[in-house]
Design an enzyme around this catalytic site. Structure first.
Site, PDB file in Angstrom:
ATOM      1  N   ASN A   1      52.717  44.466  48.244  1.00 28.89           N
ATOM      2  CA  ASN A   1      51.508  45.267  48.071  1.00 28.89           C
ATOM      3  C   ASN A   1      51.642  46.349  47.006  1.00 28.89           C
ATOM      4  OD1 ASN A   1      48.906  46.679  49.018  1.00 28.89           O
ATOM      5  ND2 ASN A   1      50.472  48.246  49.356  1.00 28.89           N
TER       6      ASN A   1
ATOM      7  N   TYR B   1      47.282  46.429  33.405  1.00 26.64           N
ATOM      8  CA  TYR B   1      47.127  46.098  34.824  1.00 26.64           C
ATOM      9  C   TYR B   1      46.517  44.712  34.982  1.00 26.64           C
ATOM     10  CZ  TYR B   1      45.383  46.486  39.644  1.00 26.64           C
ATOM     11  OH  TYR B   1      45.106  46.274  40.976  1.00 26.64           O
TER      12      TYR B   1
END
Length: 249
Positions: free
Chosen positions: A90, A157
């Protein structure tokens, strides 16, 4: 979705989706290894929720961009619990928003380390023991940014998350014969600390573009993860699951 007797390792479990997932799996019977790096107060809150469910936990501080720290975390987790059945990769996020023309090489590398290389390190460290027990579930965290390029200043990202999609599918093919399933969850706009440095007008524009007209909740993502690592999803591997409030319709 009962996880009694199972052990989960969740990175970035001190807040947001990671925290919600740790709590959700504990509610359903799992013992949980919870990773954090800076947010000690947050991880203590996560631990309190797990304890309230009567489950065991191990909180470990580790920088997931460093393979030696990941190897240490896995070693300590296996010493305490002897196995890890579930891995949720995560940890991630946007360190700093920057246009490519303005981006330093170091920022580019740091973004890929946090959002892509950390997943490689985690899987490499844990797969051998999953192979030994002929069982395992790996969840990677993708993002709709991997397909739409992300918001302002998020090219690095978006690049990392696009790579996560390919990594997930390739790893699923590699491990399917070992009894290990690999899937990705691809959130849209979720109400977490991810947006703490994002201008209000940008967040508002994100929300207005969502067919459901609201941000998602970390708990909603956690419930999807719980399903994917459960026996109810035993025939699912190598898939990318959107949870976006309808953005990707």
């Amino acid at each position: 979705m009962n996880f009694m007797g199972k052990v989960a390792l969740i990175t970035g479990a001190s807040s947001g989706i990671g925290q919600a997932t740790a709590i959700e799996l504990a509610k359903r019977g799992a013992d949980v290894v919870i990773n954090y790096f800076r947010n000690k107060e947050g991880i203590e809150k996560t631990a309190q929720f797990i304890k309230a469910e009567g489950k065991k936990y191990l909180a470990i501080k580790a920088d997931v961009t460093q393979s030696d720290q990941i190897n240490y975390m896995v070693k300590k987790a296996l010493e305490q619990f002897e196995k890890i059945d579930i891995l949720v990769c995560n940890a991630g996020g946007i360190i700093e928003r920057s246009k490519i023309s303005d981006m330093s090489e170091n920022l580019w590398k740091d973004m890929l380390d946090l959002n892509l290389n950390s997943v490689f390190f985690l899987c490499k460290a844990l797969i051998p023991q999953m192979k030994r027990i002929k069982n395992g579930n790996i969840i990677t965290l993708s993002s709709i940014a991997g397909r739409n390029g992300g918001g302002p200043g998020a090219v690095a990202y978006a690049t990392a998350k696009a790579a996560i999609d390919g990594f997930t599918k390739g790893l699923a093919k590699e491990l399917v014969s070992e009894g290990i399933r690999v899937n990705a969850v691809s959130p849209g706009v979720i109400k977490t600390g991810f947006f703490k440095n994002t201008p209000t007008e940008v967040v508002s524009s994100f929300e207005s573009s969502i067919p459901m007209k609201r941000m998602g909740k970390p708990e909603e993502v956690a419930k999807l993860i719980a399903f994917l690592v459960s026996e109810e999803a035993s025939y699912i591997t190598g898939r990318i699951f959107d949870i976006t409030g309808g953005i990707m319709i």
